[in-house]
Design a protein around this motif. Structure first.
Motif, PDB file in Angstrom:
ATOM      1  N   TRP A   1     -10.196  10.359   6.963  1.00 11.26           N
ATOM      2  CA  TRP A   1      -9.219   9.712   6.336  1.00 11.26           C
ATOM      3  C   TRP A   1      -8.180   9.195   7.403  1.00 11.26           C
ATOM      4  CZ3 TRP A   1      -8.236   9.035   1.414  1.00 11.26           C
ATOM      5  CH2 TRP A   1      -6.734   8.518   0.859  1.00 11.26           C
ATOM      6  N   ASP A   2      -7.972   9.558   8.215  1.00 11.10           N
ATOM      7  CA  ASP A   2      -6.823   9.093   9.336  1.00 11.10           C
ATOM      8  C   ASP A   2      -7.672   7.594   9.874  1.00 11.10           C
ATOM      9  OD1 ASP A   2      -4.880  10.948   8.718  1.00 11.10           O
ATOM     10  OD2 ASP A   2      -4.917  11.928  10.818  1.00 11.10           O
TER      11      ASP A   2
ATOM     12  N   TRP B   1      -7.669   4.909   7.579  1.00  8.98           N
ATOM     13  CA  TRP B   1      -6.197   4.168   7.573  1.00  8.98           C
ATOM     14  C   TRP B   1      -6.149   3.305   8.669  1.00  8.98           C
ATOM     15  CZ3 TRP B   1      -2.782   3.937   3.657  1.00  8.98           C
ATOM     16  CH2 TRP B   1      -3.260   4.955   2.536  1.00  8.98           C
TER      17      TRP B   1
ATOM     18  N   VAL C   1      -1.169  -1.748   3.799  1.00  9.95           N
ATOM     19  CA  VAL C   1      -2.655  -1.015   3.650  1.00  9.95           C
ATOM     20  C   VAL C   1      -3.126  -1.124   2.286  1.00  9.95           C
ATOM     21  CG1 VAL C   1      -1.358   1.207   2.897  1.00  9.95           C
ATOM     22  CG2 VAL C   1      -3.566   1.336   4.076  1.00  9.95           C
TER      23      VAL C   1
ATOM     24  N   CYS D   1      -5.480   0.990  -0.710  1.00  5.19           N
ATOM     25  CA  CYS D   1      -5.840   2.352  -0.978  1.00  5.19           C
ATOM     26  C   CYS D   1      -7.386   2.395  -0.770  1.00  5.19           C
ATOM     27  CB  CYS D   1      -5.551   2.716  -2.441  1.00  5.19           C
ATOM     28  SG  CYS D   1      -3.836   2.777  -2.905  1.00  5.19           S
ATOM     29  N   PRO D   2      -7.683   3.224   0.546  1.00  7.41           N
ATOM     30  CA  PRO D   2      -9.290   3.106   0.630  1.00  7.41           C
ATOM     31  C   PRO D   2     -10.119   3.919  -0.457  1.00  7.41           C
ATOM     32  CG  PRO D   2      -7.867   4.870   2.044  1.00  7.41           C
ATOM     33  CD  PRO D   2      -7.046   4.247   1.007  1.00  7.41           C
TER      34      PRO D   2
ATOM     35  N   THR E   1       3.318  -0.710   4.611  1.00 10.70           N
ATOM     36  CA  THR E   1       3.471   0.763   4.880  1.00 10.70           C
ATOM     37  C   THR E   1       4.028   1.014   6.156  1.00 10.70           C
ATOM     38  OG1 THR E   1       2.112   2.730   5.043  1.00 10.70           O
ATOM     39  CG2 THR E   1       1.136   0.842   5.971  1.00 10.70           C
TER      40      THR E   1
END
Length: 169
Positions: free
Chosen positions: A51-52, A55, A71, A73-74, A84
């Motif tokens: 996740w990190d 981003w 950003v 949304c992945p 962000t």
């Protein structure tokens, strides 16, 4: 006086621009680079980003393409980009730089962090030299070169790959 208060002749000989211990540290750092590149090429290039790291790379790619520190949304394709302050800027700026020079792929970024990791090995060796002398320097550098956690973090594009050399400095 302690070794920290006054450098010994063994640590920094007068008149020598590059002491033998520095050459050994460079060799260990080169070995650390080899280990990291082998890890990337044999295993890490097939990993999915966490996740990190997703981003960090996403923000870096948007920075490189001129969309600012924003950003998407992945996990949601319909999510529009927005500004962000979610993550500190070091990793996104690094990944924006890699994107600008054509190393925006997973492997390209992993190899950049492998180089940073080998610099970390050298810096940890210098820290060991300062604290305990040449033997401690070589031992510390070897441990840093083969430390699985450091290698794994660099291969997974995590921020610790940059935090560790900054802490060593």
């Amino acid at each position: 006086m302690t070794a920290l208060a006054e450098p010994s002749e063994a640590v920094s000989p007068r008149g020598a621009r590059f002491a033998p211990v520095h050459r050994k540290l460079l060799f260990v750092a080169a070995f650390g680079l080899f280990v990291r590149v082998a890890y990337v090429m044999l295993y890490a290039r097939t990993l999915e980003l966490g996740w990190d790291a997703s981003w960090y790379t996403g923000i870096g790619d948007r920075l490189a393409s001129g969309h600012g520190y924003s950003v998407t949304c992945p996990l949601v394709a319909s999510c529009a980009g927005r500004a962000t302050a979610l993550f500190p800027p070091v990793m996104p700026l690094l990944y924006a730089g890699t994107a600008k020079v054509g190393a925006s792929s997973l492997v390209g970024r992993q190899l950049v962090l492998a180089v940073i990791g080998s610099v970390t090995v050298f810096l940890i060796g210098l820290l060991g030299l300062r604290v305990g002398g040449p033997k401690v320097a070589i031992a510390a550098a070897v441990l840093a070169a083969i430390n699985p956690m450091m290698i794994l973090l660099e291969g997974s594009l995590m921020s610790e790959a940059v935090a560790v050399p900054l802490a060593a400095l």
